[in-house]
Structures are given as C-alpha cells and as structure tokens.
Design an enzyme around this catalytic site. Structure first.
Site, short mmCIF file in Angstrom:
data_model
loop_
_atom_site.label_atom_id
_atom_site.label_comp_id
_atom_site.label_asym_id
_atom_site.label_seq_id
_atom_site.Cartn_x
_atom_site.Cartn_y
_atom_site.Cartn_z
N GLU A 144 0.87 -1.15 -0.03
CA GLU A 144 -0.27 0.15 -0.03
C GLU A 144 0.76 1.38 0.09
OE1 GLU A 144 -1.88 -1.61 3.44
OE2 GLU A 144 -0.78 0.06 4.64
N CYS A 157 3.66 8.48 0.97
CA CYS A 157 4.41 7.48 1.84
C CYS A 157 4.09 5.98 1.07
CB CYS A 157 3.08 7.40 3.22
SG CYS A 157 3.80 6.02 4.29
N CYS A 164 7.34 -7.95 5.75
CA CYS A 164 8.44 -7.33 6.46
C CYS A 164 9.00 -8.33 7.46
CB CYS A 164 8.33 -6.01 7.58
SG CYS A 164 9.61 -5.19 8.14
N CYS A 168 8.31 -6.24 14.14
CA CYS A 168 7.72 -5.25 15.34
C CYS A 168 6.66 -5.45 15.79
CB CYS A 168 7.93 -3.94 14.93
SG CYS A 168 9.62 -3.44 14.21
N CYS A 171 3.14 -3.55 14.86
CA CYS A 171 3.01 -3.37 13.44
C CYS A 171 2.15 -4.27 12.73
CB CYS A 171 4.50 -2.92 12.97
SG CYS A 171 4.29 -2.59 10.96
N GLY A 214 7.20 -2.59 5.19
CA GLY A 214 8.66 -3.05 5.06
C GLY A 214 9.73 -2.16 5.56
N GLU A 215 10.84 -2.69 5.35
CA GLU A 215 11.93 -2.19 5.94
C GLU A 215 13.04 -1.66 4.82
OE1 GLU A 215 13.30 -0.57 8.76
OE2 GLU A 215 14.95 -0.35 7.62
N SER A 246 12.72 6.10 6.36
CA SER A 246 12.60 5.76 7.81
C SER A 246 12.90 4.23 8.02
CB SER A 246 10.99 5.70 7.91
OG SER A 246 10.78 5.30 9.41
N LEU A 270 12.24 5.07 16.91
CA LEU A 270 13.00 4.82 18.19
C LEU A 270 11.91 4.16 18.90
CD1 LEU A 270 15.54 5.06 19.79
CD2 LEU A 270 14.77 7.30 20.49
N ASN A 345 -1.84 4.25 16.26
CA ASN A 345 -3.22 3.98 15.32
C ASN A 345 -3.65 2.55 15.77
OD1 ASN A 345 -4.62 4.68 13.31
ND2 ASN A 345 -3.17 5.45 12.04
N CYS A 397 0.67 1.38 8.22
CA CYS A 397 1.21 0.09 8.00
C CYS A 397 0.31 -1.03 7.90
CB CYS A 397 2.42 -0.29 9.19
SG CYS A 397 3.61 1.22 8.98
N1 SAH Z 1 10.22 -0.24 8.51
C1 SAH Z 1 10.37 1.47 8.77
C2 SAH Z 1 9.26 1.98 7.82
C3 SAH Z 1 7.69 1.45 8.16
S1 SAH Z 1 7.04 1.64 9.74
C4 SAH Z 1 10.54 1.91 10.20
O1 SAH Z 1 10.23 1.08 10.95
O2 SAH Z 1 10.50 3.13 10.40
C5 SAH Z 1 6.77 3.56 9.48
C6 SAH Z 1 6.46 4.06 11.00
O3 SAH Z 1 5.07 3.76 11.39
C7 SAH Z 1 7.54 3.64 12.12
O4 SAH Z 1 8.07 4.91 12.85
C8 SAH Z 1 6.51 2.53 13.03
O5 SAH Z 1 6.95 2.73 14.26
C9 SAH Z 1 5.38 3.31 12.73
N2 SAH Z 1 4.04 2.55 13.16
C10 SAH Z 1 3.89 1.38 12.76
N3 SAH Z 1 2.67 0.83 13.08
C11 SAH Z 1 2.02 1.81 13.64
C12 SAH Z 1 0.74 1.82 14.27
N4 SAH Z 1 -0.03 0.91 14.22
N5 SAH Z 1 0.51 3.18 14.71
C13 SAH Z 1 1.46 4.29 14.48
N6 SAH Z 1 2.45 4.02 14.13
C14 SAH Z 1 2.87 3.03 13.54
#
Ligand code: SAH
Length: 406
Positions: A144, A157, A164, A168, A171, A214-215, A246, A270, A345, A397
C-alpha cells in the site's frame, strides 16, 4: 552503467546485460540477517511461477536509458524519449511510444518491459486528508501507499517490501511476515500512481517518506535505485531534500546510506527509551541496541548534513510514561535532530485472535499532550506531534491489507 553482458537465463543473447542487471536488483541483506527462510521464494521480481521477467525499464535512470539506447544501436536521445514516455507521460506500452522508430519499438517489445502495479483499491479518508492505494502483486501479496495532504504539502508514503521480516510487535505489516522485496520500478511506480491521482486534481506530490510497508534499508539496492530516480527534480519527481527514508534501526543500512551520496533525510523509529523494552517491541534492537543506533544516526548527520528525525510511537501504558518522556529527551539531547511523536494507530484485531496487537492502545489526548510537554520542555530540539490523518481508512502500516484478508 557497466556494459558487459550477464550470462544468466536469456539475457546473454540480447547483449544488454547491464540494463538487465540494473533492472533486476532483488534479494537484499534480509537474507544475511534472517537466513534464506526469511526471504522471498527466490524467483525474479515479477512472476510467482519462477519464470524470469524481461528487464523492467521503469527502474532505470534517464542516463541508463540513454546507455541502453546506444547499446541497442540508437542515438542517446532515444533514451531521453523513453524516459519521457515512462516517467513524464506515464505510458507503459512500447507500441504507444509513437515517436520511436518501429524497429526500436519492436526490439524493446521483445526484450524489455515497463511494469505497472495493479491497483486493486483506493480509499479516501472522510476528511479528505489521506488517500490510501492498495496494489496487488499477483501470487505474492499486496502493498500500500498513502497520499497525505497537509496544507500545501502532498506527501507520498511508499512501501519498500511486501510484508517485513522485522516483526515489530505493534505493527500490522510485521504480522504478515516477509514476502518479497519490491523492485526499484515498483517503488517508483507507487510514486507515479499517486502523482497521477494528484495531477488529476491539479496537484503534485511534494514529499516522499519511505514509511509504508517494509524495512527500506533491508532492500537497499532497489531502494537506492528508486531514490536516485525520484531525487532528480524532473517531470513528476521532487529532489532528494524532500525524500525521507524511515528505518526501524538496521544500523549497517544507516551506515551504508551515510556512505552514499544521496543526501536524503533519515527518520529512525525509536519507539522506546530502554533496550529492555525496545528489544521486546522491536526485535532488531537485540542486534543493534539503542546506543549503536544513536551513534549511527549522529554519524549520518555528520556525514550528510541532514538532521535526523526520531519517530516515537505513543502506546498507552507501554511507551507513554512521564519517565519515558524524560528519557526520550535525554537520549536524543546531543546532536542535531527532531523528535516526532506519533499517537498509536490502533489495529483492527482479527476477531478472537488474542494476538498481541490487541493490547496496544492509543493514549488519551491528554496523555499525548502531557508527554509532548515534558519532552518539549526538556529537549533542545523541535518536537512535533503527527496529527492523525486517515484514521478512518486505517492509513498506517499494513492495516488495509489486514482488513481485506479477513
Ligand atoms: N520499517 C520502517 C518503515 C515502516 S514503519 C520503520 O520502522 O521506520 C513507519 C512508521 O510507522 C514507524 O515509525 C513505525 O514505528 C510506525 N508504526 C507502525 N505501526 C504503527 C501504528 N499502528 N500506529 C502508529 N505508528 C505505527
């Protein structure tokens, strides 16, 4: 661009190995981190059945298209025409590129392609500030991309991988596991699709953040090739100053990006202020703990002169205490950076799944404000709060994907 042919599959007889090589970058260092089981099924970029696709011209720079034209016995300006058809006019069929000679078009048709992502769904948020695009890679899965409006800004975005490998805990994409690295063309194509939507409304994409699925730093070569295309301020593209990558904290990728000459912005997710909690929430922290991550970020600023943004997701009772706020300010005190707070979120949990994402909640607005206040008072840096955009279309995400799957 190197001009030797690559003797793999059917590319050798076409004598254009260099273009093939550029167009077919795929599996990245995810393998090194997670072993071959964590990676894609090993087929080339587009086919689920193990076939090899012809080189994809959408993943080539203008310069590379010119070199390709010369390799195919045409003048360099034919490459510029190809660039214009693909990137400026959005044409994906060689037969429609009417100012190219018929012979060249048929050479292109038999040896190359211009890929196009299949858009399967588009949702606009009620308040009109976010539009989410869902693309299907047949036989592989979905990715997406979201177009976010904020004043004059139109931020795309974009996703870098299908799924991924980083797992995490909060996520949605992490829950899918890893399926596939996107090709450079597929990353660029998300931009082009969002750009087309914007231009239909007399608007333009002004910024890019690699914050979709994804990363990005685990798909390094394809990411960088896509960034090289998008950072040339030409046609629909926007220049490196308005592109941000990111990362969840893949330190070798940050170091590599600092070595490269791209000068894109860097955001670091972070999300926690102690190694203990961060390792639980983001398993990559076990390999690259906070101190190493902060050192790599500081080095990125020194080398590239771009201020790093620390993203910090606020999860009720998990990352949103007063103590966390103070530690966040202290950890990021040195160096030149920004802090961006993101209220979580909430994911729509799979019914009765009992899966961990059900436990993560968005803090109350009062808690978010309090947290921000503590950090802002204590930190010398700019602290921003990401306003929620497109909460009603699950514009975070991997959420739309989950919803469709159920
Ligand atoms: N893998 C990369 C990019 C994808 S995630 C990264 O980790 O930065 C993009 C951002 O969305 C990250 O800062 C992650 O911590 C955040 N994120 C993931 N799931 C989320 C959620 N449900 N609500 C808010 N932020 C979220």
């Amino acid at each position: 661009m190197r001009l030797e042919a690559v003797a793999t599959g059917d590319s050798a007889d076409r004598g254009v190995g260099s273009a093939r090589e550029s167009a077919d970058r795929k599996a990245g260092p995810a393998e090194e981190l997670y072993g071959p089981d964590g990676t894609a099924d090993g087929t080339a970029d587009g086919t689920a059945d193990g076939g090899v696709d012809p080189p994809d011209l959408k993943g080539l720079l203008e310069q590379e298209l010119q070199e390709l034209a010369i390799e195919l016995g045409e003048p360099a300006y034919r490459g510029r025409q190809l660039y214009s058809w693909i990137h400026e006019r959005g044409v994906d069929e060689f037969s429609a590129m009417t100012d190219l000679p018929a012979r060249f078009r048929s050479q292109l048709t038999s040896g190359f392609r211009v890929s196009k992502l299949r858009q399967t769904e588009r949702r606009e948020s009620a308040e009109g500030t976010a539009v989410k695009f869902l693309f299907e890679l047949p036989g592989i899965g979905h990715v997406e991309a979201v177009l976010i409006s904020d004043g004059d800004r139109r931020t795309a975005c974009l996703s870098s991988q299908v799924g991924c490998p980083l797992d995490c805990q909060f996520c949605a994409t992490g829950k899918m596991g890893f399926r596939r690295n996107l090709t450079a063309a597929q990353i660029v194509d998300q931009f082009l699709e969002l750009g087309r939507y914007a231009s239909e409304r007399q608007e333009r994409v002004t910024n890019v953040v690699m914050m979709g699925m994804g990363e990005p730093l685990l798909n390094y070569d394809n990411l960088v090739q896509a960034l090289r295309i998008m950072r040339v301020e030409k046609g629909p593209y926007i220049g490196g100053r308005r592109i941000t990558v990111s990362t969840a904290g893949y330190v070798p990728g940050i170091r590599r990006l600092a070595d490269d000459d791209l000068n894109v912005g860097l955001a670091i997710s972070l999300n926690a202020t102690t190694d203990e909690l961060r390792s639980q929430l983001m398993p990559i922290n076990r390999k690259y703990p906070i101190a190493e991550l902060l050192a790599a970020a500081a080095d990125y600023f020194r080398r590239r002169g771009r201020r790093v943004t620390y993203e910090y997701v606020l999860m009720a009772g998990v990352t949103d205490s007063d103590e966390d706020a103070r530690r966040l300010a202290d950890l990021t005190r040195d160096g030149v950076c920004k802090i961006n707070l993101i209220p979580y979120n909430e994911l729509t949990p799979a019914p009765g799944s009992g899966s961990p994402e059900e436990y993560f909640r968005r803090p109350s607005d009062e808690r978010v404000d309090k947290f921000r206040e503590i950090v802002a008072l204590r930190s010398p840096h700019t602290v921003t709060l990401r306003l929620s955009r497109g909460r009603d279309i699950d514009a975070a995400c991997g959420q739309l994907y989950r919803e469709l799957r159920r």
